[in-house]
Structures are given as structure tokens and as C-alpha cells.
Design an enzyme around this catalytic site. Structure first.
Site, PDB file in Angstrom:
ATOM      1  N   GLY A 129      42.431  35.014  43.056  1.00 50.73           N
ATOM      2  CA  GLY A 129      41.411  35.164  44.083  1.00 50.73           C
ATOM      3  C   GLY A 129      41.485  36.533  44.719  1.00 50.73           C
ATOM      4  N   SER A 130      40.971  36.627  45.917  1.00 51.86           N
ATOM      5  CA  SER A 130      40.862  37.923  46.591  1.00 51.86           C
ATOM      6  C   SER A 130      42.198  38.367  47.178  1.00 51.86           C
ATOM      7  CB  SER A 130      39.848  37.791  47.737  1.00 51.86           C
ATOM      8  OG  SER A 130      40.319  36.811  48.653  1.00 51.86           O
ATOM      9  N   PRO A 131      42.389  39.665  47.340  1.00 48.05           N
ATOM     10  CA  PRO A 131      43.619  40.148  47.973  1.00 48.05           C
ATOM     11  C   PRO A 131      43.812  39.581  49.379  1.00 48.05           C
ATOM     12  CG  PRO A 131      42.491  41.945  46.850  1.00 48.05           C
ATOM     13  CD  PRO A 131      41.576  40.762  46.785  1.00 48.05           C
ATOM     14  N   VAL A 165      42.972  36.618  50.619  1.00 55.60           N
ATOM     15  CA  VAL A 165      43.536  35.265  50.557  1.00 55.60           C
ATOM     16  C   VAL A 165      44.888  35.298  49.855  1.00 55.60           C
ATOM     17  CG1 VAL A 165      43.147  32.882  49.817  1.00 55.60           C
ATOM     18  CG2 VAL A 165      41.227  34.264  50.609  1.00 55.60           C
ATOM     19  N   GLY A 166      45.050  36.253  48.938  1.00 56.72           N
ATOM     20  CA  GLY A 166      46.356  36.392  48.288  1.00 56.72           C
ATOM     21  C   GLY A 166      47.464  36.633  49.298  1.00 56.72           C
ATOM     22  N   CYS A 188      36.549  39.805  37.692  1.00 59.57           N
ATOM     23  CA  CYS A 188      37.582  40.572  38.406  1.00 59.57           C
ATOM     24  C   CYS A 188      37.880  41.880  37.691  1.00 59.57           C
ATOM     25  CB  CYS A 188      38.842  39.751  38.565  1.00 59.57           C
ATOM     26  SG  CYS A 188      39.694  39.419  37.027  1.00 59.57           S
ATOM     27  N   GLU A 220      46.969  36.753  41.108  1.00 58.33           N
ATOM     28  CA  GLU A 220      45.991  37.423  40.257  1.00 58.33           C
ATOM     29  C   GLU A 220      44.816  37.802  41.154  1.00 58.33           C
ATOM     30  OE1 GLU A 220      45.998  38.416  37.222  1.00 58.33           O
ATOM     31  OE2 GLU A 220      47.793  37.490  36.418  1.00 58.33           O
TER      32      GLU A 220
HETATM   33  N1  LIG Z   1      43.042  38.773  38.766  1.00 56.54           N
HETATM   34  C1  LIG Z   1      42.272  37.837  38.276  1.00 56.54           C
HETATM   35  O1  LIG Z   1      42.548  37.266  37.203  1.00 56.54           O
HETATM   36  C2  LIG Z   1      41.037  37.431  38.994  1.00 56.54           C
HETATM   37  C3  LIG Z   1      40.795  37.826  40.300  1.00 56.54           C
HETATM   38  N2  LIG Z   1      39.651  37.403  40.933  1.00 56.54           N
HETATM   39  C4  LIG Z   1      39.376  37.854  42.296  1.00 56.54           C
HETATM   40  O2  LIG Z   1      39.016  36.735  43.114  1.00 56.54           O
HETATM   41  C5  LIG Z   1      38.011  37.128  44.047  1.00 56.54           C
HETATM   42  C6  LIG Z   1      36.780  36.265  43.877  1.00 56.54           C
HETATM   43  O3  LIG Z   1      37.184  34.917  43.803  1.00 56.54           O
HETATM   44  P1  LIG Z   1      37.062  33.973  45.101  1.00 56.54           P
HETATM   45  O4  LIG Z   1      37.150  32.563  44.644  1.00 56.54           O
HETATM   46  O5  LIG Z   1      35.908  34.403  45.919  1.00 56.54           O
HETATM   47  O6  LIG Z   1      38.418  34.332  45.863  1.00 56.54           O
HETATM   48  P2  LIG Z   1      38.953  33.632  47.207  1.00 56.54           P
HETATM   49  O7  LIG Z   1      40.178  34.362  47.520  1.00 56.54           O
HETATM   50  O8  LIG Z   1      37.884  33.530  48.209  1.00 56.54           O
HETATM   51  O9  LIG Z   1      39.322  32.114  46.761  1.00 56.54           O
HETATM   52  C7  LIG Z   1      40.305  31.880  45.781  1.00 56.54           C
HETATM   53  C8  LIG Z   1      40.879  30.475  46.005  1.00 56.54           C
HETATM   54  O10 LIG Z   1      41.483  30.430  47.305  1.00 56.54           O
HETATM   55  C9  LIG Z   1      40.854  29.413  48.097  1.00 56.54           C
HETATM   56  N3  LIG Z   1      40.768  29.906  49.456  1.00 56.54           N
HETATM   57  C10 LIG Z   1      39.735  30.566  50.031  1.00 56.54           C
HETATM   58  N4  LIG Z   1      40.039  30.878  51.305  1.00 56.54           N
HETATM   59  C11 LIG Z   1      41.288  30.397  51.536  1.00 56.54           C
HETATM   60  C12 LIG Z   1      42.175  30.390  52.667  1.00 56.54           C
HETATM   61  N5  LIG Z   1      41.845  30.965  53.832  1.00 56.54           N
HETATM   62  N6  LIG Z   1      43.390  29.793  52.539  1.00 56.54           N
HETATM   63  C13 LIG Z   1      43.755  29.238  51.364  1.00 56.54           C
HETATM   64  N7  LIG Z   1      42.971  29.214  50.260  1.00 56.54           N
HETATM   65  C14 LIG Z   1      41.752  29.785  50.362  1.00 56.54           C
HETATM   66  C15 LIG Z   1      39.501  29.230  47.463  1.00 56.54           C
HETATM   67  O11 LIG Z   1      39.027  27.938  47.741  1.00 56.54           O
HETATM   68  P3  LIG Z   1      37.433  27.759  47.851  1.00 56.54           P
HETATM   69  O12 LIG Z   1      36.801  28.656  46.825  1.00 56.54           O
HETATM   70  O13 LIG Z   1      37.234  26.292  47.591  1.00 56.54           O
HETATM   71  O14 LIG Z   1      37.077  28.211  49.237  1.00 56.54           O
HETATM   72  C16 LIG Z   1      39.803  29.403  45.987  1.00 56.54           C
HETATM   73  O15 LIG Z   1      40.315  28.200  45.446  1.00 56.54           O
HETATM   74  C17 LIG Z   1      37.703  38.577  43.748  1.00 56.54           C
HETATM   75  O16 LIG Z   1      38.467  39.424  44.574  1.00 56.54           O
HETATM   76  C18 LIG Z   1      38.162  38.727  42.309  1.00 56.54           C
HETATM   77  O17 LIG Z   1      38.489  40.067  42.003  1.00 56.54           O
HETATM   78  C19 LIG Z   1      38.730  36.587  40.317  1.00 56.54           C
HETATM   79  C20 LIG Z   1      38.961  36.202  39.014  1.00 56.54           C
HETATM   80  C21 LIG Z   1      40.102  36.595  38.259  1.00 56.54           C
HETATM   81  C1  LIG Z   2      37.065  36.119  29.508  1.00 55.40           C
HETATM   82  C2  LIG Z   2      36.666  36.815  30.771  1.00 55.40           C
HETATM   83  C3  LIG Z   2      37.405  36.275  31.962  1.00 55.40           C
HETATM   84  C4  LIG Z   2      37.375  37.258  33.119  1.00 55.40           C
HETATM   85  C5  LIG Z   2      38.131  36.764  34.295  1.00 55.40           C
HETATM   86  C6  LIG Z   2      37.894  37.736  35.430  1.00 55.40           C
HETATM   87  O1  LIG Z   2      38.138  38.930  35.183  1.00 55.40           O
HETATM   88  O2  LIG Z   2      37.379  37.351  36.486  1.00 55.40           O
END
Ligand SMILES: NC(=O)C1=CN([C@@H]2O[C@H](COP(=O)(O)OP(=O)(O)OC[C@H]3O[C@@H](n4cnc5c(N)ncnc54)[C@H](OP(=O)(O)O)[C@@H]3O)[C@@H](O)[C@H]2O)C=CC1
Ligand SMILES: CCCCCC(=O)O
Length: 483
Positions: free
Chosen positions: A203-205, A207-208, A259, A225
Site C-alpha cells: 500500500g501507500s508509504p 499507511v506503511g 505501483c 511493499e
Molecule cells: N509495492 C507494491 O507492490 C505496490 C504498492 N502499491 C502502493 O499502494 C498505494 C495504493 O494502494 P492503496 O490500497 O490505496 O493503499 P493504502 O495504503 O490506502 O491501503 C493499503 C491497505 O491498507 C489498508 N489501510 C488503509 N488505511 C489504513 C489505516 N489507516 N490503517 C491500517 N490499514 C489501512 C487498506 O484498507 P482499505 O483499502 O480497505 O481501506 C488496504 O488494505 C500506492 O501508493 C501504490 O504505489 C500498490 C500496489 C503494489
Molecule cells: C502484473 C502487474 C502487477 C503490478 C502491481 C503494481 O505495480 O501495482
């Protein structure tokens, strides 16, 4: 040894009883999975692969219902990518599980040592919404390959896929092996209070960081990730038609919600105009071949929801308000969360679109003079998940790969490095912690236990036991001098 039940201090009132029960059920089952051999684990993964094959249409339907992801993209980036991970794991699992013998240093002569791979225990996989099937099941494959029990929390932004994943878990796994818990931020927050042995977060940095703080409470292992602004550099020597094809594909796949998508392009000044022309031709060929309009293309996804549509429309407006020109595309339709594949020039470096991860179908082009200017531009920002280099000059390639730090890189290509099972996938700094995929995924979910076996009555260190007589001191002099 029976796993300890969650004691009262761990089960704070904000963790629901069903969550604790689910966690306890998995934790009590970990000794069973720990004892399994490669055959048993492989059987479970083959069952998963068969389910995916048998539910291809259901997966396509769920992705289309969530954000109109074209079935062809689901096949490639959700189904094939997951099946490839399973296939690679099945081909190597027995080898990965084998203890790895290591050499014996002179100072430990007579001993035998090895590394033993043991499951971490109960793991949590938190998945994002953009590749909601692949980015949930891919890490699950690694967790199961390493012998763990797993809680999977899909994103609530893709509810059809979340429901599908719950059905998958119920039909493929024992409830003590894998459980899917649907919910959003609140569910995720509760889960993060449990003492998981490893948390795999995608997910996003922002939330990470929340996840990493929560993991610190229990010293849970983490794999983060994350994302960020992945730059592409196109120098004056590049094959511009080839670069345009790969940049357009990598950027506008999944409507840019990827991502590792090229977030922006640094293009050497003399070739910017030609690159724009080449991109315009590729966008037309890919998404508007008959001139019916991209919004009518069945090959182009939608923005996942109104909130992200509004965010992206805001980035586009701000870019234009700060001097950017829409060179290609620019059409938006909020009613269907549609934003056309858009290429922007004259983008102000301090505009919002150049500050935050775009994660949508907007591609800013930023001209540069020298390669060091391009490297400095990238290095002035948080370390990206991926970097892309389009060049025919080996020295330019080396310069950019050696002078820019990123999670991964591709030269004269975009995105596909993520699908290479022998390459570690993950970020660095702001774009992630730890690596995934293939053997790297197996290791992420394993404890690499070091073992040394000594012969009875022998020890390499007895000569140095106390009392520390002059003889012992002389032995230490020899040790420091020769070993
Ligand atoms: N490195 C990688 O492989 C990848 C990285 N990403 C990155 O992820 C981001 C987009 O994905 P996105 O889903 O919007 O990311 P988020 O960080 O918003 O959400 C990721 C997960 O965390 C949960 N979440 C959201 N807010 C919170 C919180 N405050 N506390 C705990 N858990 C929480 C979400 O639940 P819910 O969605 O149900 O709110 C979801 O299951 C982009 O920055 C993208 O670059 C995306 C794909 C691959
Ligand atoms: C096969 C492509 C997956 C991309 C996952 C991501 O970069 O968000």
C-alpha cells in the site's frame, strides 16, 4: 508446545472476540503446518492453482465490477501473474525448504553447521485495491510455501474481489490455515493490534508507516511493499518509437493505477516533441483505433472510485493552472470515473502532480539537459520503487543505474521486471522495506535459523576456558594473530 492463548493485556477491548478467536485458531494450528513436508505444501498450492483456473471468469467478473478492469488485463496481471508465482514456487519449493549446509571456519574445526528454514507462524497479508487479486494471493503463496498460517485483509475499495477471496479461502483452505477478513481501515486497525509473526503490507508509504509502528508493539516482522514516483528517463539516443510503446503500455495499464507505473518522464530536451508525437500515435493505436473515443474502449480501465477520480482531476487542474499543456488526452468524465490517457508538457516542477504519487493516467514530461541533471532531479526526491532508463548508450545506462537508487530498474522496458521470478521485488527507503516474489518471498516469511552441531567431549573453545592462565593468554595472542 501449545501456543499461548492471547492473554488479557494482548486482547485489548478494541479487538473483537471473533478476531481473537480467528487468530487463536490459526496460532493453534501453526505446529501442524510446521511439521508438513514439501509435498503437503505443494498439494495445497496446487489446489489453489486449480481453483484459480476454475474461477477465471468469476475473477474477471469481479475485477470488471469493481473498476471495469478489462478481462484481458485481469488475465495477464491478476491471473497469469499469480499462476506464474505458484508455478515457480512449486518448481523450487523442495530446494528452498532444504537446510543449507555452510562451511566450517578453522576456529570451529570439528563442528557442522547449517541454516534451517522454519515458518514464522501466523502472518497477516494486507492487500491494496489496484491489483486486488494478485497482490493478495501472491504474498499468500509465499506465506503458505514457507509453512505459515495466514490472515488476509483485502481492500474494501474492491468489494467484489474481497468477496471472491473469502469464497476462495473457504473452498480451498482449512479455516485454521487461511482466513479472509473483509473490512476497511477499522478492521485493519484492529488486526494490527494482534501479535502477528509477520505482516506483509502492500500500500501507500503513509499507511506503511502506520503498519510499521503497529508492528513495533509486538516486534512483528514486516515486509512493506510501498509506492512512490517512479521516474523514466529517455535520453537523446533512445529509440523513441520503442520507448513510446513501452511507456504508454506501462503507464496506462490499469488506467495508470500501478505501483511500478512510470510516474513521470524525464526526457532529454531535443527529443521531447518527437517522443510526444510517438506517444500520441501509440495511445491512439492502443485505446482508440477506430476513433470511437477512449471512453468507449473495452481496453481501458476506470479510476477505482470517485475520491481517487476527484484527486486525479484535481492534479490535472492544478498542473494546467501552473502552466502545464495537455499534449495528449485530457478528457475526464466524473460520472464514470473516466480519465483519458493524458500526456502533459511544460509541467512546473513544484506543481502538485510532481510532488505526490500520481497513481492514475496522467503522464508529465519534464525536459532535462544533462544526465547529471536528470539524476539530481530524481535523487532530490524520495527513493522510488522503480526507475526506467531508455537509451542506446551503454555509458548512459551505467551512469543512471549507478547514480540513482531505486527498488528495482528496467532498461528499455517498463513494469515486466516485476514478473521475473528470479528477481527480488520491493522498494527502498520511502518505497518499501524487504523483498518479495519467488525465493525472496519464501525467505520473507521464513525464520532462517542458524544451527551448529558440536561433537560431545569436543569444543573449539575449551583451550580458552577460564581460569585465564598465561597459557590461555598465549592462545589468545595466537588467535588474534592468525585466525
Ligand atoms: N509495492 C507494491 O507492490 C505496490 C504498492 N502499491 C502502493 O499502494 C498505494 C495504493 O494502494 P492503496 O490500497 O490505496 O493503499 P493504502 O495504503 O490506502 O491501503 C493499503 C491497505 O491498507 C489498508 N489501510 C488503509 N488505511 C489504513 C489505516 N489507516 N490503517 C491500517 N490499514 C489501512 C487498506 O484498507 P482499505 O483499502 O480497505 O481501506 C488496504 O488494505 C500506492 O501508493 C501504490 O504505489 C500498490 C500496489 C503494489
Ligand atoms: C502484473 C502487474 C502487477 C503490478 C502491481 C503494481 O505495480 O501495482
Amino acid at each position: 508446545m501449545a501456543a499461548a492463548t492471547l492473554s488479557a493485556p494482548e486482547t485489548s477491548p478494541v479487538i473483537s472476540s471473533e478476531l481473537c478467536a480467528a487468530f487463536e485458531r490459526l496460532r493453534a494450528h501453526t505446529p501442524v503446518l510446521r511439521r508438513e513436508d514439501a509435498t503437503a505444501r505443494a498439494t495445497r498450492l496446487r489446489r489453489l492453482a486449480a481453483w484459480i483456473t476454475g474461477n477465471r471468469v468469476a475473477i474477471q467478473t469481479a475485477l470488471y465490477a469493481d473498476f471495469r478492469k478489462p478481462a484481458a488485463e485481469t488475465d495477464l496481471t491478476e491471473i497469469w501473474s499469480t499462476q506464474a508465482e505458484i508455478k515457480h514456487t512449486l518448481a523450487h519449493l523442495r530446494q528452498w525448504m532444504k537446510p543449507r549446509r555452510v562451511g566450517t571456519p578453522l576456529s570451529l574445526l570439528g563442528t557442522t553447521s547449517w541454516v534451517q528454514y522454519e515458518p514464522k507462524g501466523v502472518c497477516l497479508v494486507m492487500a491494496p485495491w489496484n491489483y486486488p487479486f494478485y497482490l493478495a494471493v501472491g504474498p499468500l503463496v509465499s506465506a503458505l510455501a514457507a509453512g505459515n498460517c495466514c490472515v488476509l485483509k483485502p481492500s474494501e475499495l474492491t468489494p467484489h474481489v474481497a468477496t471472491l477471496l473469502r469464497r476462495l479461502a473457504e473452498e480451498v483452505f482449512d479455516p485454521a490455515e487461511v482466513v479472509v477478513l473483509e473490512g476497511g481501515k477499522d478492521m485493519a486497525t484492529e488486526l494490527l493490534r494482534l501479535p502477528f509473526d509477520h505482516i506483509f503490507f502492500t500500500g501507500s508509504p503513509e499507511v506503511g508507516k502506520i503498519v510499521m509502528r503497529a508492528a513495533a508493539e509486538h516486534l512483528s516482522g514486516v515486509t512493506l511493499e510501498l509506492g512512490g514516483k517512479s521516474p523514466a528517463v529517455v535520453d537523446a539516443t533512445a529509440n523513441l518509437r520503442d520507448a513510446a510503446e513501452k511507456l504508454v503500455w506501462g503507464k496506462f495499464l490499469n488506467a495508470g493505477q500501478t505501483c511500478v507505473a512510470p510516474d513521470y518522464v524525464l526526457v532529454q530536451e531535443p527529443v521531447q516533441a518527437e517522443l510526444v508525437r510517438e506517444m500520441e500515435a501509440v495511445i491512439r493505436r492502443n485505446y482508440n483505433p477506430a476513433g470511437a473515443g477512449v471512453e468507449n474502449s473495452e481496453s481501458f480501465a476506470r479510476i477505482v472510485n470517485q475520491q481517487h477520480f476527484n484527486r486525479l482531476a484535481g492534479l490535472l487542474e492544478d498542473a494546467q493552472a501552473t502552466g502545464a499543456t495537455v499534449a495528449v488526452g485530457g478528457e475526464v468524465d466524473g460520472r464514470q470515473c473516466f480519465i483519458a490517457p493524458t500526456v502533459l508538457t511544460q509541467v512546473a516542477p513544484d506543481s502538485r502532480i510532481m510532488q505526490e504519487e500520481i497513481f492514475g493516467p496522467l503522464l508529465p514530461l519534464v525536459p532535462f539537459g544533462t544526465l547529471s541533471e536528470a539524476a539530481d532531479f530524481i535523487n532530490a526526491r524520495p527513493k522510488p520503487l522503480a526507475q526506467y532508463v531508455f537509451t542506446r548508450n551503454a555509458e548512459n545506462q551505467r551512469y543512471l543505474l549507478d547514480n540513482v537508487s531505486a527498488g528495482g530498474a528496467a532498461v528499455n522496458e517498463t513494469i515486466v521486471h516485476l514478473g521475473h521470478s528470479e528477481l527480488p521485488f520491493g522498494g527502498v527507503g520511502n518505497s518499501g522495506v524487504g523483498k518479495a516474489h519467488g525465493h525472496y518471498g519464501f525467505l520473507a516469511f521464513s525464520n532462517e535459523k542458524a544451527v551448529l552441531r558440536q561433537r560431545i567431549g569436543r569444543t573449539s573453545i575449551k583451550l580458552l576456558y577460564p581460569p585465564y592462565t598465561p597459557k590461555v593468554r598465549r592462545m589468545l595472542d595466537l588467535l588474534l594473530r592468525y585466525l
